[in-house]
Design an enzyme around this catalytic site. Sequence first.
Site, PDB file in Angstrom:
ATOM      1  N   ASP A  59     -80.281 -41.956  -7.020  1.00  0.00           N
ATOM      2  CA  ASP A  59     -80.656 -40.844  -7.876  1.00  0.00           C
ATOM      3  C   ASP A  59     -82.167 -40.926  -8.092  1.00  0.00           C
ATOM      4  OD1 ASP A  59     -80.583 -38.662  -9.454  1.00  0.00           O
ATOM      5  OD2 ASP A  59     -79.385 -39.546 -11.057  1.00  0.00           O
ATOM      6  N   HIS A 115     -60.395 -52.601 -12.282  1.00  0.00           N
ATOM      7  CA  HIS A 115     -59.244 -51.699 -12.334  1.00  0.00           C
ATOM      8  C   HIS A 115     -59.680 -50.239 -12.411  1.00  0.00           C
ATOM      9  CE1 HIS A 115     -55.470 -49.828 -13.477  1.00  0.00           C
ATOM     10  NE2 HIS A 115     -56.144 -49.235 -14.445  1.00  0.00           N
ATOM     11  N   CYS A 143     -50.363 -49.451 -10.290  1.00  0.00           N
ATOM     12  CA  CYS A 143     -51.640 -49.768  -9.652  1.00  0.00           C
ATOM     13  C   CYS A 143     -51.512 -51.029  -8.807  1.00  0.00           C
ATOM     14  CB  CYS A 143     -52.701 -49.969 -10.730  1.00  0.00           C
ATOM     15  SG  CYS A 143     -54.316 -50.419 -10.077  1.00  0.00           S
ATOM     16  N   ASP A 196     -70.208 -39.418  -9.166  1.00  0.00           N
ATOM     17  CA  ASP A 196     -70.588 -40.741  -9.656  1.00  0.00           C
ATOM     18  C   ASP A 196     -70.472 -40.682 -11.158  1.00  0.00           C
ATOM     19  OD1 ASP A 196     -73.252 -39.232 -10.105  1.00  0.00           O
ATOM     20  OD2 ASP A 196     -73.528 -41.128 -11.152  1.00  0.00           O
ATOM     21  N   CYS A 223     -54.278 -55.738 -11.564  1.00  0.00           N
ATOM     22  CA  CYS A 223     -52.869 -55.398 -11.836  1.00  0.00           C
ATOM     23  C   CYS A 223     -51.895 -56.234 -11.022  1.00  0.00           C
ATOM     24  CB  CYS A 223     -52.641 -53.910 -11.593  1.00  0.00           C
ATOM     25  SG  CYS A 223     -53.428 -52.878 -12.858  1.00  0.00           S
ATOM     26  N   CYS A 232     -54.384 -52.743  -7.782  1.00  0.00           N
ATOM     27  CA  CYS A 232     -55.691 -53.417  -7.776  1.00  0.00           C
ATOM     28  C   CYS A 232     -55.498 -54.905  -8.042  1.00  0.00           C
ATOM     29  CB  CYS A 232     -56.634 -52.811  -8.818  1.00  0.00           C
ATOM     30  SG  CYS A 232     -56.385 -53.407 -10.506  1.00  0.00           S
TER      31      CYS A 232
END
Lengths: 363, 363
Positions: free
Chosen positions: A60, A323, A292, A254, A297, A294
Amino acid sequence: MPVGTLATVKALDPEDLVQMGASMILGNAYHLHLRPGDEVVREMGGLHRFMRWDGPILTDSGGFQVFSLAQLRTIDEQGVEFQSHIDGSRRFFTPEIVMQIERNLGADVIMQFDHVIPGQSDESSARDASDRSIRWLVRCLAEIRRLEASQPLEDPREEMPADNPRNHQALFPIVQGGIHAHLRQEAATRIRDLHDWAGFGIGGLSVGEEKDAMYQMLEIVDDALPKTHPRYLMGVGFPEDLVEGIRRGVDLFDCVAPTRMGRNGAVFTRDGRLNIKRTEYRTDPRPLDPECDCSACRRFTRAYIRHLFVADEILGLRLLSLHNVHFLLSLARAARQSIRNGDLDSWSRDWLARYRSASPLPV
Amino acid sequence: MPVGTLATVKALDPEDLVQMGASMILGNAYHLHLRPGDEVVREMGGLHRFMRWDGPILTDSGGFQVFSLAQLRTIDEQGVEFQSHIDGSRRFFTPEIVMQIERNLGADVIMQFDHVIPGQSDESSARDASDRSIRWLVRCLAEIRRLEASQPLEDPREEMPADNPRNHQALFPIVQGGIHAHLRQEAATRIRDLHDWAGFGIGGLSVGEEKDAMYQMLEIVDDALPKTHPRYLMGVGFPEDLVEGIRRGVDLFDCVAPTRMGRNGAVFTRDGRLNIKRTEYRTDPRPLDPECDCSACRRFTRAYIRHLFVADEILGLRLLSLHNVHFLLSLARAARQSIRNGDLDSWSRDWLARYRSASPLPV
């Protein structure tokens, strides 16, 4: 895009991002100019090598930060004079200087320097800022072309092909115009016709305006921009914003929300948000989100992660950041698949209905 | 043993520890009793399951914490009444209660509850505390045997063999005696003859006394204890302490130094310590320690990690903790190999000479 403002996605390791299938990440020209300095990053081989991210990076331009974080701004056609929010030192950003900073950082996609105004600015201010941003865009384009010729980038992957495709940085314009439909329409059209851009930023949204106003602006811009080119909705979003944005033609997002909220104990789940610090999770044996996969998890209970937060343990910050970022990446993948399947409309309605039907949990 | 006081080795993920070859880690009965509560840990299946550590765990009894962290202590033969350092709540620890806490946590090795005194206590105080610790040891042993019969432990690996070897927790006594040679000698001998212990703790050292006094105590205890049994020097150490301890027969160590110092920017290297925050590392392209193969040194420059510290980024805490813990684990592995090779004496002299020859860097 997970947000790595200061050359690190907060609380995460680059390996975490690879494991969860992140492709492109974001850095910030304003922040990296102040710390460690874009010249330092350049000396260390550019942002990819510095932070060890082999995938694409978008930086950015710092427009948003100059107008939101920095103090004592003086704005004129040439650029913006401001004081660093770190040490109060006096700085001057022009479209040319920002391109030099983004050249030093060496990201794959670089955002133009733009004039950002508050979300509910009146039409006259919004028009002035939008027009100025387009004039600055022209200067950004000229400067980056000059830099591409005079300051070659090394290939950060350490295998330099003869034509070095990494030398080229894709400059994205930013469509402004506040919440004024015809200004958005005009900005999108003028920018579209100015140059063969690789993609388009959509700025100045999700800054306090009503959600419906944002959706309306997205629909106008969606119609005006070529379908073939990626559109990046800057600074957005939350899970529901992602889905609403994708329904309106947005390809890139984002937002600091997954990591910042994660550091405060907020957890995204298919059934809305929860706050892991609440007493009710003290002995809860379930993972953060039972659906989930991930790495938080797959391994840990809510009870354990709550304990980490209550005890101020750093691992807690990492696990919730992990997560939440994984949650958004999975959501984007599911949306992409539904587009391929031709059922984005029904998929997104179902997803939003379930996410919003959960009783609102205090976070 | 990396130190996981509150069921997490600070700033690290259990996977980091597996990758760097950690085997046994440490938890703390005092801290876990206060947060999240040993009953909570028990309800969640014990400490192994709670924190997802499949390897062996040792829990310290909290003796050291009761006498160093807690306030308003009242000590008598029965136990210690004190106030929690978290919320000021009134607590009472006896040898029996501490065994109940350590049973709830379910570690493989549990330390006895002992009476810890300041490092330079006079002989009379040291004798009283040592004698009382031995009386408390006898009570700990009786209580843990009672608990093994009445409160079976589940096997945390979720494969329960018929004889469930995990039901047995190895109680380690703690040899006290301050810096008084004959008290150490007497405590080691009495404890050795009391029971067939699985191993021995050596407590009350590295608490402000001269290094030479610590080495002398270690040599006395080394002679008095059976060579066949592991000896654990509690709360030690720094790299040089590890090597000096191993030279004197110590097998197990724990210390918060690698993670606590890492969070302050201190880095262990073969050539002594450095502080990553110093300006001289601003563009240093080298890894933290050029001879290290940890996951921080394989990937990142000093310049990048310095930037993370200057910018207060969490990844910096993780990378230095990771490096320092890896450094100590590698050091212990190298020492073990030198014992196998029969050259511990020359290896350790060389190692210490190099480590100490570096110009002392402010940390």
